[in-house]
Design an enzyme around this catalytic site. Structure first.
Site, short mmCIF file in Angstrom:
data_model
loop_
_atom_site.label_atom_id
_atom_site.label_comp_id
_atom_site.label_asym_id
_atom_site.label_seq_id
_atom_site.Cartn_x
_atom_site.Cartn_y
_atom_site.Cartn_z
N SER A 96 -14.01 -16.49 37.21
CA SER A 96 -12.80 -16.22 37.98
C SER A 96 -12.30 -17.53 38.57
O SER A 96 -12.99 -18.57 38.48
CB SER A 96 -13.06 -15.21 39.11
N TYR A 98 -20.32 -17.50 46.05
CA TYR A 98 -19.58 -16.81 44.99
C TYR A 98 -18.98 -17.82 44.02
O TYR A 98 -19.05 -17.64 42.79
CB TYR A 98 -18.48 -15.94 45.59
#
Length: 327
Positions: free
Chosen positions: A165, A190
């Site tokens: 992402s 993340y």
């Protein structure tokens, strides 16, 4: 393989784009007789990915921690024929057990989509003390890919899709402290995990292309799914994802649109003979233009497709998990 076989990190100019859906990109593609695995394939864009692959005739297996829940969701979606097997990506033994069961019943695997993830979760440790986002999003999928390698190689033309992402822009791999022992930051953790997802595709493609296995990293786009379960509404408003009334900002995708790039990377004839690249909006992405006002949301940063970093991460992952199909 020589470097000349590498695929350039630049768009092909496809007929699809930001608004395309998984059903758009699978149209006209026949997957009859093909096998596929989609981790996290019973919610959000994973469910739409499964729907598209199954509609084209693929036999799809969905690994899940909660078997009854996954079966109920899939049945409600009209996908009751999808095979569901137990898998907990945070548990290395569970990953190996799933792979062993799959190999016992399936001689080959044509499509593996590493879709499942956790995002911005509170600090949590798994296994021997690994940071949970890195362990679940990356190390679980690393072991899965390696354990399933015999079936991938047997396909003769398998594709592995690793969901990254734009979160990758938040952090490169922190090789000096991948587990955040020096202080936890949920967003950097993340970001590191999403960089790892991209680098997995880069190195797997290099290692696997001689066996006909190609790998791609994919940014699905901004989508509101269960992935946001750890985020309070106030944080998403502050980030500009939505307004105070909960209306999403322009540019967010539906789950059907979010699944499109994964399905495109897994099946598109335009990618024959290609791999090791980061894709977005149903095309190979541009390298990030750091001068663009959209640099945070478009393109791929150099650290997420760096070949040396990818090799280094593969070695570290093999050392941590004790698994390496290419050793």
């Amino acid at each position: 393989m020589s470097e000349s076989t590498d695929t350039p990190q630049r768009p092909l100019g496809t007929e699809f784009g930001h608004g395309s859906t998984a059903m758009d990109v699978i149209s006209g593609i026949d997957l009859a007789g093909k096998t596929a695995i989609v981790t996290g394939g019973y919610s959000g864009l994973g469910l739409e990915t499964v729907r598209a692959l199954a509609s084209a005739g693929a036999h799809v297996t969905v690994p899940a921690r909660r078997l009854d829940h996954a079966r109920a969701v899939l049945a409600k979606a009209g996908l009751g024929d999808v095979e569901v097997e137990h898998l907990d990506l945070a548990d290395q033994d569970s990953v190996k057990d799933f792979a062993a069961r799959f190999l016992a019943g399936h001689p080959s695997l044509d499509i593996l989509i590493n879709n499942a993830a956790i995002m911005a979760s509170p600090e949590h440790r798994v296994g021997p003390g690994w940071e949970a986002q890195f362990a679940t999003n990356h190390l679980g999928h690393f072991t899965l890919v390696n354990a399933l390698w015999p079936a991938l190689a047997a396909s003769g033309g398998a594709r592995v899709v690793s969901l990254s992402s734009t979160g990758h822009k938040l952090s490169p791999i922190r090789f000096d402290d991948v587990d955040f022992a020096s202080g936890y930051d949920k967003w950097r953790a993340y970001g590191q995990a999403k960089t790892a997802n991209s680098l997995l595709a880069v190195e797997l493609d290099r290692l696997g292309r001689g066996s006909g296995v190609r790998a791609f990293a994919v940014h699905p786009g901004g989508i509101m799914t269960e992935l946001q379960r750890h985020l309070p509404k106030e944080e998403m408003v502050a980030a500009g994802w939505m307004d105070a009334e909960g209306n999403l900002r322009e540019g967010f995708k539906t789950p059907e649109q979010g699944a499109a790039t994964s399905v495109w990377a897994a099946t598109s004839p335009a990618l024959a003979g290609k791999g090791g690249v980061y894709c977005e909006d149903c095309d190979i992405a541009h390298p990030t233009d750091k001068d663009s006002p959209l640099a945070r949301y478009q393109g791929v940063d150099a650290h997420a497709v760096d070949k040396a970093e990818a090799k280094k991460l593969w070695s570290l992952s093999a050392e941590l998990t004790g698994v390496n199909a290419f050793a």
